[in-house]
Design a protein around this motif. Structure first.
Motif, PDB file in Angstrom:
ATOM      1  N   THR A 124      19.189  14.962  18.659  1.00  0.00           N
ATOM      2  CA  THR A 124      19.353  15.665  20.068  1.00  0.00           C
ATOM      3  C   THR A 124      20.474  16.143  20.553  1.00  0.00           C
ATOM      4  O   THR A 124      20.516  17.178  20.996  1.00  0.00           O
ATOM      5  N   PRO A 125      21.777  15.272  20.654  1.00  0.00           N
ATOM      6  CA  PRO A 125      22.955  15.858  21.234  1.00  0.00           C
ATOM      7  C   PRO A 125      23.224  17.376  20.510  1.00  0.00           C
ATOM      8  O   PRO A 125      23.624  18.299  21.197  1.00  0.00           O
ATOM      9  N   GLU A 126      23.038  17.381  19.236  1.00  0.00           N
ATOM     10  CA  GLU A 126      23.278  18.571  18.386  1.00  0.00           C
ATOM     11  C   GLU A 126      22.548  19.717  18.718  1.00  0.00           C
ATOM     12  O   GLU A 126      23.086  20.874  18.843  1.00  0.00           O
ATOM     13  N   PHE A 127      21.092  19.332  18.709  1.00  0.00           N
ATOM     14  CA  PHE A 127      20.330  20.272  19.108  1.00  0.00           C
ATOM     15  C   PHE A 127      20.439  20.924  20.293  1.00  0.00           C
ATOM     16  O   PHE A 127      20.530  22.210  20.710  1.00  0.00           O
ATOM     17  N   THR A 128      20.741  20.159  21.377  1.00  0.00           N
ATOM     18  CA  THR A 128      21.043  20.325  22.747  1.00  0.00           C
ATOM     19  C   THR A 128      22.230  21.456  22.847  1.00  0.00           C
ATOM     20  O   THR A 128      22.213  22.511  23.465  1.00  0.00           O
ATOM     21  N   ALA A 129      23.299  21.093  22.147  1.00  0.00           N
ATOM     22  CA  ALA A 129      24.392  21.776  22.071  1.00  0.00           C
ATOM     23  C   ALA A 129      24.158  23.169  21.502  1.00  0.00           C
ATOM     24  O   ALA A 129      24.620  24.358  22.074  1.00  0.00           O
ATOM     25  N   ARG A 130      23.377  23.287  20.406  1.00  0.00           N
ATOM     26  CA  ARG A 130      22.998  24.782  19.816  1.00  0.00           C
ATOM     27  C   ARG A 130      22.058  25.528  20.684  1.00  0.00           C
ATOM     28  O   ARG A 130      22.069  26.593  20.957  1.00  0.00           O
ATOM     29  N   LEU A 131      21.244  24.705  21.328  1.00  0.00           N
ATOM     30  CA  LEU A 131      20.277  25.489  22.266  1.00  0.00           C
ATOM     31  C   LEU A 131      21.071  26.148  23.599  1.00  0.00           C
ATOM     32  O   LEU A 131      20.718  27.082  23.907  1.00  0.00           O
ATOM     33  N   ALA A 132      21.958  25.277  23.880  1.00  0.00           N
ATOM     34  CA  ALA A 132      22.891  25.878  25.212  1.00  0.00           C
ATOM     35  C   ALA A 132      23.448  26.899  24.809  1.00  0.00           C
ATOM     36  O   ALA A 132      23.802  27.993  25.560  1.00  0.00           O
ATOM     37  N   LYS A 133      24.139  26.905  23.472  1.00  0.00           N
ATOM     38  CA  LYS A 133      24.744  28.150  23.047  1.00  0.00           C
ATOM     39  C   LYS A 133      24.063  29.333  22.971  1.00  0.00           C
ATOM     40  O   LYS A 133      24.234  30.385  23.237  1.00  0.00           O
ATOM     41  N   ILE A 134      22.782  29.139  22.363  1.00  0.00           N
ATOM     42  CA  ILE A 134      22.072  30.490  22.293  1.00  0.00           C
ATOM     43  C   ILE A 134      21.683  30.791  23.537  1.00  0.00           C
ATOM     44  O   ILE A 134      21.712  32.154  23.884  1.00  0.00           O
ATOM     45  N   TYR A 135      21.378  29.991  24.439  1.00  0.00           N
ATOM     46  CA  TYR A 135      20.702  30.474  25.842  1.00  0.00           C
ATOM     47  C   TYR A 135      21.787  30.980  26.388  1.00  0.00           C
ATOM     48  O   TYR A 135      21.554  32.188  27.277  1.00  0.00           O
ATOM     49  N   ALA A 136      23.176  30.487  26.493  1.00  0.00           N
ATOM     50  CA  ALA A 136      24.329  31.209  27.151  1.00  0.00           C
ATOM     51  C   ALA A 136      24.715  32.693  26.660  1.00  0.00           C
ATOM     52  O   ALA A 136      24.934  33.503  27.444  1.00  0.00           O
ATOM     53  N   GLU A 137      24.349  32.724  25.151  1.00  0.00           N
ATOM     54  CA  GLU A 137      24.857  34.109  24.530  1.00  0.00           C
ATOM     55  C   GLU A 137      23.866  35.158  25.219  1.00  0.00           C
ATOM     56  O   GLU A 137      24.041  36.015  25.381  1.00  0.00           O
ATOM     57  N   LEU A 138      22.488  34.622  25.149  1.00  0.00           N
ATOM     58  CA  LEU A 138      21.335  35.627  25.555  1.00  0.00           C
ATOM     59  C   LEU A 138      21.364  35.872  27.080  1.00  0.00           C
ATOM     60  O   LEU A 138      21.197  36.818  27.318  1.00  0.00           O
ATOM     61  N   ASP A 139      21.820  35.052  27.810  1.00  0.00           N
ATOM     62  CA  ASP A 139      22.020  35.155  29.170  1.00  0.00           C
ATOM     63  C   ASP A 139      23.115  36.150  29.403  1.00  0.00           C
ATOM     64  O   ASP A 139      23.031  36.965  30.472  1.00  0.00           O
ATOM     65  N   TYR A 140      24.414  35.989  28.717  1.00  0.00           N
ATOM     66  CA  TYR A 140      25.424  36.802  29.083  1.00  0.00           C
ATOM     67  C   TYR A 140      25.145  38.455  28.762  1.00  0.00           C
ATOM     68  O   TYR A 140      25.229  39.166  29.373  1.00  0.00           O
ATOM     69  N   VAL A 141      24.278  38.535  27.568  1.00  0.00           N
ATOM     70  CA  VAL A 141      23.954  39.863  27.128  1.00  0.00           C
ATOM     71  C   VAL A 141      22.931  40.423  28.347  1.00  0.00           C
ATOM     72  O   VAL A 141      23.005  41.458  28.560  1.00  0.00           O
ATOM     73  N   HIS A 142      22.210  39.523  28.618  1.00  0.00           N
ATOM     74  CA  HIS A 142      21.176  40.036  30.085  1.00  0.00           C
ATOM     75  C   HIS A 142      20.415  41.378  29.626  1.00  0.00           C
ATOM     76  O   HIS A 142      20.618  42.128  30.220  1.00  0.00           O
ATOM     77  N   PRO A 143      19.595  41.158  28.571  1.00  0.00           N
ATOM     78  CA  PRO A 143      19.291  42.479  28.007  1.00  0.00           C
ATOM     79  C   PRO A 143      18.161  43.319  28.964  1.00  0.00           C
ATOM     80  O   PRO A 143      18.055  44.456  28.697  1.00  0.00           O
ATOM     81  N   PHE A 144      17.478  42.681  29.899  1.00  0.00           N
ATOM     82  CA  PHE A 144      16.594  43.207  30.776  1.00  0.00           C
ATOM     83  C   PHE A 144      17.012  43.431  32.070  1.00  0.00           C
ATOM     84  O   PHE A 144      18.032  42.772  32.848  1.00  0.00           O
ATOM     85  N   SER A 145      16.569  44.209  32.790  1.00  0.00           N
ATOM     86  CA  SER A 145      16.957  44.892  34.121  1.00  0.00           C
ATOM     87  C   SER A 145      16.612  43.772  34.991  1.00  0.00           C
ATOM     88  O   SER A 145      17.602  43.512  36.111  1.00  0.00           O
TER      89      SER A 145
END
Length: 328
Positions: A124-145
């Motif tokens: 769980t701790p490693e999964f959570t860290a990996r998921l948070a990284k994916i989310y943060a990267e996608l949120d930074y790109v912010h692909p939609f208007s």
């Protein structure tokens, strides 16, 4: 004859926001029941966005383009948003990618880590860290208007589900405090990613000021620990043994431990059902915690520790009257 949807441009800002929420909430519920079938790549992400916001253009939201990435920002400029929090005074600012070729490549790179089969075996701790990284990267790109948050929550919740985890984003929406904690955690992660790519001095000044104000709050990986649990741990907690084992055969060792604990306390504490139940609950708590952490075996340590703790407790004297010492 059906009524024609009210055109959004004829509504007040508050009415427009409510109409959008009504349409999108229904579609998000549909996605819970019938998720997008995809590979968790850019096409998958676009389809999630398209399905959530598909009703809006026909309802007069002419600026909404479901399933389409936003256009790149011109050189020298930044994509920045001002955010207001319910529980903290003053404006906050967060910068996102310019949605240029570099940002698109970054999005594809982040999605390479969104593979359920690769995430499934993580604790769980490693999964959570990996998921948070994916989310943060996608949120930074912010692909939609618009609608990035709803799209990413739906996308990552499905990703977690297929990797064997439950992601409870809803827990943060139950209060203003919860919503603000999530905004702050996300914005802290995004600002950190955005800083090296900011184009304009005014943008940099605003996000650095925001970053200073957010310092000391929980970061996204830490916050998600409250919202991520293995699906089998949820099943152990909420379902009957038969139902849980049908969905998650790997829980067999957990239930074997519980049966052994029940037999042990019954033999050590005959005629003391309350003490037996307390011992069983102690072992169950230990097993649940290990399941929450992503473990599926080797629960005997918890059983032995609980048993030893119970055996060390002093024997309570017998009461001389049936009602002696009872709370009324």
């Amino acid at each position: 004859m059906q009524n024609k949807p009210t055109a959004a441009n004829a509504l007040t800002a508050e009415q427009r926001q409510q109409l959008e929420a009504d349409y999108t909430f229904k579609r998000i519920v549909e996605l819970e029941l019938d998720p997008v079938r995809g590979n968790f790549d850019a096409a998958h992400l676009k389809e999630v966005n398209r399905r959530i916001f598909q009703d809006l253009p026909g309802a007069g939201f002419d600026d909404v383009t479901p399933g389409e990435f936003r256009k790149p920002v011109a050189d020298g400029l930044d994509w920045m948003k001002q955010r207001g929090l319910s529980t903290v005074e003053g404006p906050f600012y967060v910068a996102y990618s310019r949605m240029d070729e570099a940002a698109t490549a970054r999005l594809d790179k982040a999605l390479e880590g969104a593979k359920p089969d690769e995430l499934r075996g993580l604790k769980t701790p490693e999964f959570t860290a990996r998921l948070a990284k994916i989310y943060a990267e996608l949120d930074y790109v912010h692909p939609f208007s618009d609608g990035n948050s709803r799209t990413l929550r739906t996308f990552t919740k499905q990703l977690a589900k297929e990797a064997g985890y439950e992601l409870d984003w809803e827990r943060f929406g139950r209060s203003d405090v919860g919503r603000d904690l999530l905004y702050i955690a996300r914005d802290r992660s995004v600002i950190e990613l955005a800083r090296p790519h900011v184009q304009h001095e005014n943008t940099m000044r605003k996000i650095l000021h925001t970053q200073d104000r957010l310092e000391g709050n929980r970061a996204l990986p830490d916050l998600l620990r409250d919202a991520v649990r293995p699906s089998r741990a949820v099943a152990f907690e909420q379902l009957s043994e038969r139902e849980a084992l049908k969905e998650h055969p790997e829980l067999q060792e957990a239930y074997k431990t519980m049966h052994a604990a029940a037999a042990y306390f019954a033999s050590k504490m005959p005629g003391k059902p309350d003490a037996q139940e307390a011992g069983i609950q102690s072992v169950m708590s230990h097993v649940q915690n290990r399941l929450n952490a992503g473990e599926t075996a080797d629960f005997h340590q918890g059983r032995e520790s609980a048993a030893q703790a119970k055996e060390k407790q002093p024997t309570q004297p017998e009461r001389t009257a049936p009602d002696a010492g009872r709370d009324r």
